[in-house]
Design a protein around this motif. Structure first.
Motif, PDB file in Angstrom:
ATOM      1  N   LEU A 277      -2.026  -7.750  -5.198  1.00 56.19           N
ATOM      2  CA  LEU A 277      -2.992  -6.877  -4.522  1.00 56.19           C
ATOM      3  C   LEU A 277      -3.841  -6.117  -5.539  1.00 56.19           C
ATOM      4  O   LEU A 277      -5.069  -6.014  -5.408  1.00 56.19           O
ATOM      5  CB  LEU A 277      -2.246  -5.894  -3.607  1.00 56.19           C
TER       6      LEU A 277
ATOM      7  N   ALA B 154      -9.324   7.121  -6.758  1.00 54.27           N
ATOM      8  CA  ALA B 154      -9.494   5.858  -7.490  1.00 54.27           C
ATOM      9  C   ALA B 154      -8.488   4.820  -7.016  1.00 54.27           C
ATOM     10  O   ALA B 154      -8.823   3.649  -6.830  1.00 54.27           O
ATOM     11  CB  ALA B 154      -9.332   6.100  -8.993  1.00 54.27           C
ATOM     12  N   LEU B 155      -7.239   5.271  -6.810  1.00 55.52           N
ATOM     13  CA  LEU B 155      -6.208   4.330  -6.377  1.00 55.52           C
ATOM     14  C   LEU B 155      -6.510   3.774  -4.983  1.00 55.52           C
ATOM     15  O   LEU B 155      -6.413   2.565  -4.750  1.00 55.52           O
ATOM     16  CB  LEU B 155      -4.838   5.009  -6.399  1.00 55.52           C
TER      17      LEU B 155
ATOM     18  N   ALA C  18       0.192   3.077  -9.455  1.00 56.43           N
ATOM     19  CA  ALA C  18       0.510   2.224  -8.305  1.00 56.43           C
ATOM     20  C   ALA C  18       1.820   1.479  -8.502  1.00 56.43           C
ATOM     21  O   ALA C  18       2.536   1.192  -7.539  1.00 56.43           O
ATOM     22  CB  ALA C  18      -0.626   1.239  -8.060  1.00 56.43           C
TER      23      ALA C  18
ATOM     24  N   SER D 122      -4.807   4.031 -12.447  1.00 60.25           N
ATOM     25  CA  SER D 122      -4.490   3.614 -11.077  1.00 60.25           C
ATOM     26  C   SER D 122      -3.389   2.564 -11.065  1.00 60.25           C
ATOM     27  O   SER D 122      -2.433   2.646 -10.295  1.00 60.25           O
ATOM     28  CB  SER D 122      -5.734   3.053 -10.391  1.00 60.25           C
TER      29      SER D 122
ATOM     30  N   VAL E 201       0.846  -1.200   0.000  1.00 57.26           N
ATOM     31  CA  VAL E 201       0.000   0.000   0.000  1.00 57.26           C
ATOM     32  C   VAL E 201       0.880   1.248   0.000  1.00 57.26           C
ATOM     33  O   VAL E 201       0.624   2.209  -0.731  1.00 57.26           O
ATOM     34  CB  VAL E 201      -0.946   0.005   1.218  1.00 57.26           C
TER      35      VAL E 201
ATOM     36  N   ARG F  33      -6.327  -8.449  -7.255  1.00 57.05           N
ATOM     37  CA  ARG F  33      -7.486  -8.722  -6.403  1.00 57.05           C
ATOM     38  C   ARG F  33      -8.446  -7.538  -6.418  1.00 57.05           C
ATOM     39  O   ARG F  33      -9.655  -7.706  -6.475  1.00 57.05           O
ATOM     40  CB  ARG F  33      -7.034  -9.019  -4.967  1.00 57.05           C
ATOM     41  N   GLY F  34      -7.892  -6.344  -6.392  1.00 56.27           N
ATOM     42  CA  GLY F  34      -8.735  -5.148  -6.423  1.00 56.27           C
ATOM     43  C   GLY F  34      -9.528  -5.040  -7.713  1.00 56.27           C
ATOM     44  O   GLY F  34     -10.692  -4.644  -7.705  1.00 56.27           O
TER      45      GLY F  34
ATOM     46  N   ALA G 199       2.477   1.581  -3.414  1.00 55.88           N
ATOM     47  CA  ALA G 199       1.485   1.874  -4.443  1.00 55.88           C
ATOM     48  C   ALA G 199       1.053   3.334  -4.420  1.00 55.88           C
ATOM     49  O   ALA G 199       0.722   3.913  -5.454  1.00 55.88           O
ATOM     50  CB  ALA G 199       0.264   0.977  -4.268  1.00 55.88           C
TER      51      ALA G 199
ATOM     52  N   LEU H  64      -9.228   1.224  -5.184  1.00 58.28           N
ATOM     53  CA  LEU H  64      -8.726  -0.022  -5.792  1.00 58.28           C
ATOM     54  C   LEU H  64      -7.953  -0.841  -4.767  1.00 58.28           C
ATOM     55  O   LEU H  64      -8.126  -2.064  -4.652  1.00 58.28           O
ATOM     56  CB  LEU H  64      -7.837   0.309  -6.992  1.00 58.28           C
ATOM     57  N   LEU H  65      -7.097  -0.151  -3.991  1.00 60.53           N
ATOM     58  CA  LEU H  65      -6.304  -0.857  -2.988  1.00 60.53           C
ATOM     59  C   LEU H  65      -7.189  -1.440  -1.893  1.00 60.53           C
ATOM     60  O   LEU H  65      -6.993  -2.573  -1.442  1.00 60.53           O
ATOM     61  CB  LEU H  65      -5.262   0.090  -2.385  1.00 60.53           C
TER      62      LEU H  65
ATOM     63  N   ARG I 217     -10.282  -2.397  -2.177  1.00 60.17           N
ATOM     64  CA  ARG I 217     -10.952  -3.581  -2.720  1.00 60.17           C
ATOM     65  C   ARG I 217     -10.009  -4.773  -2.701  1.00 60.17           C
ATOM     66  O   ARG I 217     -10.400  -5.882  -2.350  1.00 60.17           O
ATOM     67  CB  ARG I 217     -11.454  -3.315  -4.147  1.00 60.17           C
ATOM     68  N   GLY I 218      -8.747  -4.523  -3.053  1.00 63.20           N
ATOM     69  CA  GLY I 218      -7.764  -5.601  -3.049  1.00 63.20           C
ATOM     70  C   GLY I 218      -7.533  -6.160  -1.661  1.00 63.20           C
ATOM     71  O   GLY I 218      -7.374  -7.375  -1.489  1.00 63.20           O
ATOM     72  N   LEU I 219      -7.538  -5.281  -0.657  1.00 60.17           N
ATOM     73  CA  LEU I 219      -7.288  -5.733   0.721  1.00 60.17           C
ATOM     74  C   LEU I 219      -8.457  -6.526   1.282  1.00 60.17           C
ATOM     75  O   LEU I 219      -8.270  -7.402   2.122  1.00 60.17           O
ATOM     76  CB  LEU I 219      -7.031  -4.527   1.633  1.00 60.17           C
TER      77      LEU I 219
END
Lengths: 200, 200
Positions: free
Chosen positions: B192, A188-189, B164, B160, A161, B195-196, A164, A192-193, A195-197
């Motif tokens: 990561l 947005a970034l 990132a 993004s 994170v 997944r997002g 990123a 996105l992160l 959601r990934g987590l």
DNA sequence: GGAATGACAGATATTGAAATCTGTCAGCTG
DNA sequence: CAGCTGACAGATTTCAATATCTGTCATTCC
């Protein structure tokens, strides 16, 4: 009568030297700020400054460290909070971005000065970054505990994170922070992160 | 007899000037490479070089553009592929990181030279970045079409992802690429992000 | 006549001598 | 005597003179 003078000569302390150094750096810039300037600003000989800091590099590094520590403290308050880890992560990243952007925008020259100092003080900066990633790890570990985040390794996720989002806190990108799309790109970034987590 | 000479004077073309300029840059570095040097390497007067490039800056920018275009082409092959968008995205990011890291590691001086040139040629670099983000957008749009990726705006997602991963392709971070943890950090970040992109 | 040349003016970079700075330390001062 | 001073040697920076480079263009050469 008091043993300590009221104002005339408040004793030469490391703290006072650091304050004077910040002022000299602000006035002259990193290239022209000399130890002699600092001593003159304090009304002492430059030899006295060397009693408190072994070298000019050590003095500059101490100034840098103080500056970095201010940011760390600001953020640690958010990281240590008790609320929803997801919101805390959002707030923390937002606070980091905002703090950097505000400083860069408010006084670009001073910010450029600190970029030069940070460049010189590799170890201090590495320590600062390790501290910030530690704070992030705490937030993510909390989230992993409550099940909001589904990550096997909170420390690794924190590193991801932090890396990123580099574009929104690394001083090298300061110029981009004033562009109109920066705000949307940041949002947005972060989403996105997140959601990934938290993806199952 | 042939009308065109066999080798002696192969006609002064923009292409030959660019090759000679790359060679001069490699030998002398960006600070000391002069138009006179380029002309001397070609056995012509410097006035002749100015017939093909209006200014020294234009010549340098053309060299930069050629260099950037080589990377774009390499990657466009992967982006245009027909396989699984998820694998394609992984491959594309990996190829970008590997290409940059290989160049920086194999010839650090030349890489530093190109960093200076890129810094001078803002517009060329912006165009290159727009191109790369365009390729990413294509991959992500494909994934959104097949349902592998669940993103409302593929172009925004592409921005993004590019931002990132900056730490693994922005030349400013080149020093970090040789560190042992770089490999793991890169892998963790890509997973990561994937997944997002694909979280329901 | 289209391409290349080389002399030229103004801008930029190099150089070396002089000035300033860094870091030390023997001695002063309160 | 703990803290400060200021002279000093070597390193670094500044500055101005000198050299080189950039970009133009009238002229030369196939």
């Amino acid at each position: 009568m008091a043993a300590t003078s009221p104002t005339p000569a408040p004793a030469l302390t490391a703290e006072r030297i650091l304050e004077a150094t910040e002022e000299v750096l602000r006035r002259h810039g990193p290239a022209k700020a000399t130890v002699v300037d600092v001593a003159r600003a304090l009304g002492v000989s430059h030899g006295s400054v060397y009693r408190h800091f072994r070298t000019k590099a050590a003095l500059r590094e101490a100034v840098t460290k103080r500056w970095l520590d201010r940011t760390s403290e600001l953020l640690s308050g958010i990281a240590a909070g008790a609320g929803d880890p997801e919101a805390r992560l959002r707030d923390w990243l937002r606070a980091l971005f905002d703090a950097k952007r505000r400083k860069a925008g408010a006084d670009p020259e001073l910010f450029a000065t600190y970029m030069v100092l940070a460049d010189e003080s590799g170890p201090a900066v590495s320590g600062h970054i390790a501290d910030l990633i530690g704070q992030l790890t705490g937030i993510i570990r909390d989230g992993a505990g409550t099940g909001v985040f589904t990550v096997p390794d909170p420390a690794a996720a924190a590193r991801s994170v932090f890396h990123a989002t580099g574009r929104f806190h690394d001083p090298g990108y300061a110029r981009e922070w004033e562009r109109p799309e920066a705000e949307a790109d940041f949002g947005a970034l972060v989403e996105l992160l997140l959601r990934g987590l938290s993806s199952r």
